[in-house]
Motif scaffolding. Sequence first.
Motif, PDB file in Angstrom:
ATOM      1  N   ARG A  20     -20.770   8.970  34.537  1.00 40.91           N
ATOM      2  CA  ARG A  20     -20.199   9.978  35.574  1.00 40.91           C
ATOM      3  C   ARG A  20     -18.718   9.776  35.735  1.00 40.91           C
ATOM      4  O   ARG A  20     -17.970  10.921  35.831  1.00 40.91           O
ATOM      5  CB  ARG A  20     -20.904   9.959  36.692  1.00 40.91           C
ATOM      6  CG  ARG A  20     -22.578  10.529  36.728  1.00 40.91           C
ATOM      7  CD  ARG A  20     -23.060  10.776  38.136  1.00 40.91           C
ATOM      8  NE  ARG A  20     -23.245   9.253  39.115  1.00 40.91           N
ATOM      9  CZ  ARG A  20     -24.538   8.613  38.778  1.00 40.91           C
ATOM     10  NH1 ARG A  20     -25.475   9.034  38.255  1.00 40.91           N
ATOM     11  NH2 ARG A  20     -24.639   7.422  39.576  1.00 40.91           N
ATOM     12  N   MET A  21     -18.367   8.739  35.946  1.00 42.72           N
ATOM     13  CA  MET A  21     -16.768   8.299  36.287  1.00 42.72           C
ATOM     14  C   MET A  21     -16.150   8.823  34.856  1.00 42.72           C
ATOM     15  O   MET A  21     -15.142   9.347  34.812  1.00 42.72           O
ATOM     16  CB  MET A  21     -16.561   6.893  36.400  1.00 42.72           C
ATOM     17  CG  MET A  21     -14.924   6.691  36.390  1.00 42.72           C
ATOM     18  SD  MET A  21     -14.706   4.982  37.269  1.00 42.72           S
ATOM     19  CE  MET A  21     -14.861   5.277  38.978  1.00 42.72           C
ATOM     20  N   LEU A  22     -16.596   8.289  33.687  1.00 45.44           N
ATOM     21  CA  LEU A  22     -15.964   8.658  32.383  1.00 45.44           C
ATOM     22  C   LEU A  22     -15.798  10.099  32.138  1.00 45.44           C
ATOM     23  O   LEU A  22     -14.768  10.802  31.717  1.00 45.44           O
ATOM     24  CB  LEU A  22     -16.704   7.872  31.044  1.00 45.44           C
ATOM     25  CG  LEU A  22     -16.051   8.148  29.878  1.00 45.44           C
ATOM     26  CD1 LEU A  22     -14.497   7.459  30.062  1.00 45.44           C
ATOM     27  CD2 LEU A  22     -16.850   7.410  28.750  1.00 45.44           C
ATOM     28  N   GLU A  28     -14.920  16.108  30.178  1.00 41.81           N
ATOM     29  CA  GLU A  28     -15.777  16.598  29.561  1.00 41.81           C
ATOM     30  C   GLU A  28     -16.993  15.830  29.469  1.00 41.81           C
ATOM     31  O   GLU A  28     -16.835  14.614  29.809  1.00 41.81           O
ATOM     32  CB  GLU A  28     -15.396  16.362  27.870  1.00 41.81           C
ATOM     33  CG  GLU A  28     -14.863  15.276  27.445  1.00 41.81           C
ATOM     34  CD  GLU A  28     -14.105  15.123  26.043  1.00 41.81           C
ATOM     35  OE1 GLU A  28     -14.945  14.747  25.084  1.00 41.81           O
ATOM     36  OE2 GLU A  28     -13.082  15.383  26.139  1.00 41.81           O
ATOM     37  N   PRO A  29     -18.180  16.149  29.146  1.00 42.08           N
ATOM     38  CA  PRO A  29     -19.414  15.410  29.173  1.00 42.08           C
ATOM     39  C   PRO A  29     -19.521  14.389  28.099  1.00 42.08           C
ATOM     40  O   PRO A  29     -19.051  14.533  26.987  1.00 42.08           O
ATOM     41  CB  PRO A  29     -20.525  16.511  28.671  1.00 42.08           C
ATOM     42  CG  PRO A  29     -19.757  17.692  29.069  1.00 42.08           C
ATOM     43  CD  PRO A  29     -18.435  17.606  28.627  1.00 42.08           C
ATOM     44  N   ILE A 109     -17.035  16.994  20.444  1.00 43.87           N
ATOM     45  CA  ILE A 109     -18.547  17.125  19.645  1.00 43.87           C
ATOM     46  C   ILE A 109     -18.974  18.322  20.284  1.00 43.87           C
ATOM     47  O   ILE A 109     -19.388  18.198  21.599  1.00 43.87           O
ATOM     48  CB  ILE A 109     -19.276  15.913  19.990  1.00 43.87           C
ATOM     49  CG1 ILE A 109     -18.391  14.542  19.362  1.00 43.87           C
ATOM     50  CG2 ILE A 109     -20.509  16.002  18.842  1.00 43.87           C
ATOM     51  CD1 ILE A 109     -17.910  14.715  17.740  1.00 43.87           C
ATOM     52  N   ASP A 110     -19.152  19.441  19.771  1.00 45.64           N
ATOM     53  CA  ASP A 110     -20.027  20.479  20.459  1.00 45.64           C
ATOM     54  C   ASP A 110     -20.973  21.215  19.243  1.00 45.64           C
ATOM     55  O   ASP A 110     -21.479  22.196  19.741  1.00 45.64           O
ATOM     56  CB  ASP A 110     -18.904  21.600  20.702  1.00 45.64           C
ATOM     57  CG  ASP A 110     -18.211  22.154  19.627  1.00 45.64           C
ATOM     58  OD1 ASP A 110     -18.205  21.606  18.437  1.00 45.64           O
ATOM     59  OD2 ASP A 110     -16.995  23.011  19.926  1.00 45.64           O
ATOM     60  N   GLU A 111     -21.207  20.408  18.317  1.00 41.33           N
ATOM     61  CA  GLU A 111     -22.258  20.929  17.404  1.00 41.33           C
ATOM     62  C   GLU A 111     -22.970  19.764  16.667  1.00 41.33           C
ATOM     63  O   GLU A 111     -22.600  18.671  16.881  1.00 41.33           O
ATOM     64  CB  GLU A 111     -21.682  21.775  16.468  1.00 41.33           C
ATOM     65  CG  GLU A 111     -20.798  21.259  15.473  1.00 41.33           C
ATOM     66  CD  GLU A 111     -19.771  22.036  14.453  1.00 41.33           C
ATOM     67  OE1 GLU A 111     -19.407  21.575  13.397  1.00 41.33           O
ATOM     68  OE2 GLU A 111     -20.329  23.219  14.486  1.00 41.33           O
TER      69      GLU A 111
END
Length: 224
Positions: A20-22, A28-29, A109-111
């Motif tokens: 959560r902190m990172l 970004e997730p 990274i989104d795919e």
Amino acid sequence: MAFTTVKSLDLNSRRDELRRMLSSVLEEPVYLAFASQLRMECDGALAAMTSPGMSSLIQEAMPDEFRGHHSAMMLVDEPLRRLPETTAALVLDALVVHEASHIVNTSHIDEDCPHHGLNELAQTRWKSWPAYSGLPAWISHDLRFIRALCHIAHRFESRGHGLVMPLTFDHECYGLSPIKAYQEALGDEPKSNSWLPVREALAKPMPDAFVNLWSQDVVKSLSN
């Protein structure tokens, strides 16, 4: 602004707090997964790793926790669980900041990226990996990585989370100056740019003193 804090010494809970902190720091997730969760067998010298294919491995091994393809890191938890709680927590913190410094120097990274060969790679010595084999030890821990490490560490500490900086960067392993020397050479850049998204801050020109220290380290490394 209320920041997420990291308090638990239980490794599983601490990993979740660090995630959560990172995610807040990077804006970004990001996934943090233990090797045991991913059923990965790892070489004894490997402590953590990140890869574009890690997200796909998480989707396969941890479908209930998968929330789309994002940057991810794997943390080898078996040796941590044999350490005293406080020591394990400090090492885990350092590993997360270290791997995050790799993440911010790569594309989002989104795919789906195939994870083929990732398990096999984790079982071999990291110095034999294609990214390292036959190249200087610092090849994937260059000035861009070190600068990112300093920025991310500052953002953790500004949220009240202390770090043991030498644990985040084994300078002797890479034949480079201690991380403190690089922090001093970077000056107040992490603080003065902390209002920017970290990737945007790292896109700015580097301070001359920082580049000069890196250049001196490279000359020493290549002359040895």
